[in-house]
Write a protein that holds these residues in place. Structure first.
Motif, PDB file in Angstrom:
ATOM      1  N   TYR A 156       5.081 -36.194 -20.093  1.00 19.65           N
ATOM      2  CA  TYR A 156       6.079 -36.273 -19.026  1.00 19.65           C
ATOM      3  C   TYR A 156       7.321 -35.418 -19.258  1.00 19.65           C
ATOM      4  O   TYR A 156       8.048 -35.102 -18.318  1.00 19.65           O
ATOM      5  CB  TYR A 156       6.526 -37.734 -18.823  1.00 19.65           C
ATOM      6  N   ARG A 172       7.936 -30.078 -16.176  1.00 21.60           N
ATOM      7  CA  ARG A 172       8.403 -31.432 -15.871  1.00 21.60           C
ATOM      8  C   ARG A 172       8.525 -31.636 -14.358  1.00 21.60           C
ATOM      9  O   ARG A 172       8.474 -30.705 -13.585  1.00 21.60           O
ATOM     10  CB  ARG A 172       9.764 -31.675 -16.530  1.00 21.60           C
ATOM     11  N   SER A 173       8.744 -32.893 -13.973  1.00 21.86           N
ATOM     12  CA  SER A 173       9.065 -33.243 -12.587  1.00 21.86           C
ATOM     13  C   SER A 173       9.955 -34.468 -12.617  1.00 21.86           C
ATOM     14  O   SER A 173       9.994 -35.199 -13.617  1.00 21.86           O
ATOM     15  CB  SER A 173       7.794 -33.534 -11.784  1.00 21.86           C
ATOM     16  N   THR A 174      10.657 -34.708 -11.530  1.00 22.32           N
ATOM     17  CA  THR A 174      11.533 -35.877 -11.458  1.00 22.32           C
ATOM     18  C   THR A 174      10.738 -37.160 -11.633  1.00 22.32           C
ATOM     19  O   THR A 174      11.154 -38.084 -12.346  1.00 22.32           O
ATOM     20  CB  THR A 174      12.277 -35.895 -10.116  1.00 22.32           C
ATOM     21  N   LYS A 175       9.566 -37.219 -11.018  1.00 21.91           N
ATOM     22  CA  LYS A 175       8.735 -38.419 -11.118  1.00 21.91           C
ATOM     23  C   LYS A 175       8.301 -38.664 -12.560  1.00 21.91           C
ATOM     24  O   LYS A 175       8.329 -39.796 -13.051  1.00 21.91           O
ATOM     25  CB  LYS A 175       7.506 -38.277 -10.218  1.00 21.91           C
ATOM     26  N   ARG A 176       7.922 -37.589 -13.264  1.00 25.51           N
ATOM     27  CA  ARG A 176       7.506 -37.739 -14.657  1.00 25.51           C
ATOM     28  C   ARG A 176       8.672 -38.212 -15.525  1.00 25.51           C
ATOM     29  O   ARG A 176       8.507 -39.046 -16.414  1.00 25.51           O
ATOM     30  CB  ARG A 176       6.969 -36.409 -15.188  1.00 25.51           C
ATOM     31  N   SER A 209      15.795 -25.086 -12.891  1.00 28.11           N
ATOM     32  CA  SER A 209      14.941 -24.647 -13.986  1.00 28.11           C
ATOM     33  C   SER A 209      15.642 -23.500 -14.690  1.00 28.11           C
ATOM     34  O   SER A 209      16.036 -22.527 -14.065  1.00 28.11           O
ATOM     35  CB  SER A 209      13.570 -24.191 -13.463  1.00 28.11           C
ATOM     36  N   THR A 250      11.283 -27.530 -14.223  1.00 29.06           N
ATOM     37  CA  THR A 250      10.864 -28.662 -13.407  1.00 29.06           C
ATOM     38  C   THR A 250      10.325 -28.162 -12.073  1.00 29.06           C
ATOM     39  O   THR A 250      10.937 -27.292 -11.435  1.00 29.06           O
ATOM     40  CB  THR A 250      12.015 -29.654 -13.168  1.00 29.06           C
ATOM     41  N   ILE A 251       9.206 -28.693 -11.652  1.00 25.15           N
ATOM     42  CA  ILE A 251       8.590 -28.242 -10.408  1.00 25.15           C
ATOM     43  C   ILE A 251       9.404 -28.663  -9.189  1.00 25.15           C
ATOM     44  O   ILE A 251       9.235 -28.094  -8.106  1.00 25.15           O
ATOM     45  CB  ILE A 251       7.143 -28.781 -10.282  1.00 25.15           C
ATOM     46  N   ASP A 252      10.312 -29.629  -9.343  1.00 26.88           N
ATOM     47  CA  ASP A 252      11.140 -30.072  -8.217  1.00 26.88           C
ATOM     48  C   ASP A 252      12.349 -29.176  -7.988  1.00 26.88           C
ATOM     49  O   ASP A 252      12.905 -29.158  -6.892  1.00 26.88           O
ATOM     50  CB  ASP A 252      11.604 -31.515  -8.445  1.00 26.88           C
ATOM     51  N   TYR A 253      12.782 -28.465  -9.012  1.00 20.37           N
ATOM     52  CA  TYR A 253      13.919 -27.539  -8.899  1.00 20.37           C
ATOM     53  C   TYR A 253      13.526 -26.240  -9.619  1.00 20.37           C
ATOM     54  O   TYR A 253      14.032 -25.935 -10.706  1.00 20.37           O
ATOM     55  CB  TYR A 253      15.182 -28.141  -9.524  1.00 20.37           C
ATOM     56  N   PRO A 254      12.629 -25.429  -9.027  1.00 19.04           N
ATOM     57  CA  PRO A 254      12.074 -24.278  -9.741  1.00 19.04           C
ATOM     58  C   PRO A 254      13.034 -23.098  -9.914  1.00 19.04           C
ATOM     59  O   PRO A 254      12.752 -22.202 -10.712  1.00 19.04           O
ATOM     60  CB  PRO A 254      10.884 -23.875  -8.874  1.00 19.04           C
TER      61      PRO A 254
END
Length: 537
Positions: free
Chosen positions: A450, A455-459, A510, A516-520
């Motif tokens: 995670y 990364r991602s916010t959910k992870r 990022s 993070t895939i949510d804020y690339p």
């Protein structure tokens, strides 16, 4: 068992390049005690392969070293700190040379005018890496240890863990808060002891053991970061965890790293079909900074469903390979690989903690009398990504700076009076050590899944929930049972894992090692991520 008490001028927690260098600088005037969790050589320094960066070539410059570091740090290095370290690099490395570190020389070099063999690594625009073949860390550590053993004023205590710092606030003494010493765990006596000191220096290294796969030794459990945070010190940039791109992929090859100097000398990264892939990701190809290379390897592995990628230097002259990489060559042969003839399977692994305890240019933390040097600290040098071979350099420069500052203030500091002994009268021995092992493995696995390279916010949210549950369970265990090495390390790893996740959640972009895939994309205005304890010192 009765509590044993120790007294010294300076307590150094950690026995790697930073801790031993500082101890040697202070030895002529101070009584120094150095704690080592295991054998004194068992730390990240000993396993460092590549080298140490400093400007020794006339065609190179301090300005170029600064520029390269700023570029690798992806826009958030502290420029004044980078300049401070680069400007003092040659003098501090010369101190190592004068102390007997056998850096490699050019074949035509002589004793009157030594010309060192300089290699190049990712992110560097010049050859500026001094090295001792491919075992620089071992050479530095061995030299420092030999010099330390000659000083009667330095007492190295092996198999001793620092448990927690003792401060005026913690034991209820009024007045300005200050560190007074530490509680330490004597692993041989299985007892907590007390150390009184004028100054305490954290040189405990990083926290890569928080991840399932790491190039670091077992002692890298974030102890100094966790202790400083509990004492009220700020931390910064713990979202930036560097994954070394090239660790050997083999079921029996635990923690074996393949130095970046291999790529510096022309090694290629290849897919399983033999094709190169780094030119598709960056114009610098294999010499791109580590964050770029690690993400590229991770991407290709996931895209192809491959277990690993490959590192190949077999196109170079075999004699050149065995001369410059003898340790790696011999080690690989034990696993059935021939570095001179074939591509070697590799995967990324957690390698370096770029953030840590906030310090000034003297290595001093927020807490009076407490210093942090080396990987445990956040100086501002590394920014969002550490450039290769700047880590040993940071250790020796800040060891020198902190030693000078301690020396200047030693005359006005006093060893504190007798401190309260550790009270373990209300706890008992545990018969459920399996709880610690289970929580430890669970933490390291979900941190890898995670809070890893992507990364991602959910992870991150999922990781934080798990950390909170494990912290509650571990703190309850800590309150009821006698301490042990595994319990102390788990407690510290959980604390640092929480700080890593909180830093990562705070960075809405990022940059460098944090992707993070949510804020690339990168944010226009960015700086360090700073966390402040609820009860600052």
């Amino acid at each position: 068992m009765s509590n044993q008490e120790h007294v010294c001028d300076v307590l150094v927690i950690g026995s790697g390049a930073a801790g031993l260098s500082l101890a040697l600088h202070l030895a002529p005037t101070q009584k120094v005690m150095v704690l080592s969790k295991g054998p004194r050589s068992e730390g990240a320094t000993y396993y460092a392969q590549g080298g140490i960066a400093a400007v020794f070539d006339e065609s190179d410059s301090v300005e170029s070293h600064v520029d390269d570091t700023l570029i690798a740090g992806d826009g958030i290095c502290e420029e004044d700190v980078v300049s401070f370290i680069a400007e003092n690099a040659k003098e501090c490395v010369q101190w190592l040379i004068d102390g007997g570190v056998p850096f490699d020389r050019e074949e035509d070099s002589d004793d009157d005018e030594p010309k060192f063999h300089l290699t190049r690594e990712g992110g560097h625009s010049h050859r500026r890496i001094l090295h001792a073949a491919d075992a620089t860390g071992a050479a530095v550590q061995t030299s420092l240890q030999e010099n330390v053993m000659q000083h009667p004023s330095i007492n190295v205590m092996e198999r001793h863990n620092a448990l927690d710092l003792i401060t005026r606030k913690k034991i209820g003494i009024s007045g300005a808060n200050r560190v007074l010493g530490a509680y330490i765990w004597n692993r041989d006596r299985e007892a907590v002891e007390t150390v009184r000191a004028k100054f305490v220096v954290l040189a405990t290294g990083g926290a890569s053991k928080v991840y399932q796969y790491t190039s670091n030794p077992d002692v890298s459990s974030g102890d100094g970061i966790a202790m400083a945070w509990r004492a009220g010190c700020r931390v910064a940039n713990l979202e930036f965890n560097q994954f070394h791109p090239t660790c050997l992929f083999h079921p029996e090859a635990r923690n074996f790293l393949l130095t970046e100097a291999l790529r510096g000398e022309g090694a290629y990264l290849r897919r399983p079909d033999g094709s190169r892939f780094m030119p598709d990701f960056d114009d610098r190809a294999e010499l791109a900074p580590r964050d770029v290379v690690a993400r590229a390897i991770d991407y290709e592995m996931k895209r192809l469903g491959a277990d690993c990628m490959y590192l190949d230097i077999s196109h170079k002259d075999p004699e050149f390979i065995t001369k410059h990489f003898p340790t790696i060559d011999e080690k690989l042969k034990t696993f059935g690989f021939d570095l001179t003839k074939e591509a070697i399977p590799i995967v990324p692994a957690a390698h370096y903690t770029c953030g840590g305890v906030m310090v000034d240019q003297n290595g001093q933390t927020d807490l009076e009398g407490l210093y942090a040097i080396g990987e445990v600290s956040y100086t501002g040098l590394h920014g969002a990504n550490r450039m290769a071979s700047n880590s040993l350099l940071e250790c020796v420069v800040y060891a020198w700076a902190a030693a000078m500052h301690i020396g200047e203030n030693a005359a006005t500091a006093e060893i504190p009076p007798t401190l309260p002994h550790w009270d373990d009268s209300q706890v008992c021995c545990s018969d459920e050590e399996v709880v610690i092992q289970h929580n430890w493995h669970e933490l390291r696995l979900f941190m890898w899944d995670y809070v890893g390279i992507v990364r991602s916010t959910k992870r991150l949210e999922r990781a934080l929930r798990r950390i909170e549950l494990l912290k509650q369970e571990t703190n309850e265990y800590y309150s009821n049972f006698r301490v042990s090495n595994n319990l102390l390390e788990l407690r510290n790893l959980l604390q640092v894992a929480e700080l890593m996740v909180r830093c990562a959640m705070a960075r809405k972009e990022s940059r460098g090692l944090h992707y993070t895939i949510d804020y690339p994309d990168k944010a226009e205005n960015s700086g360090p991520t700073i966390l402040v304890p609820d009860f600052p010192c």
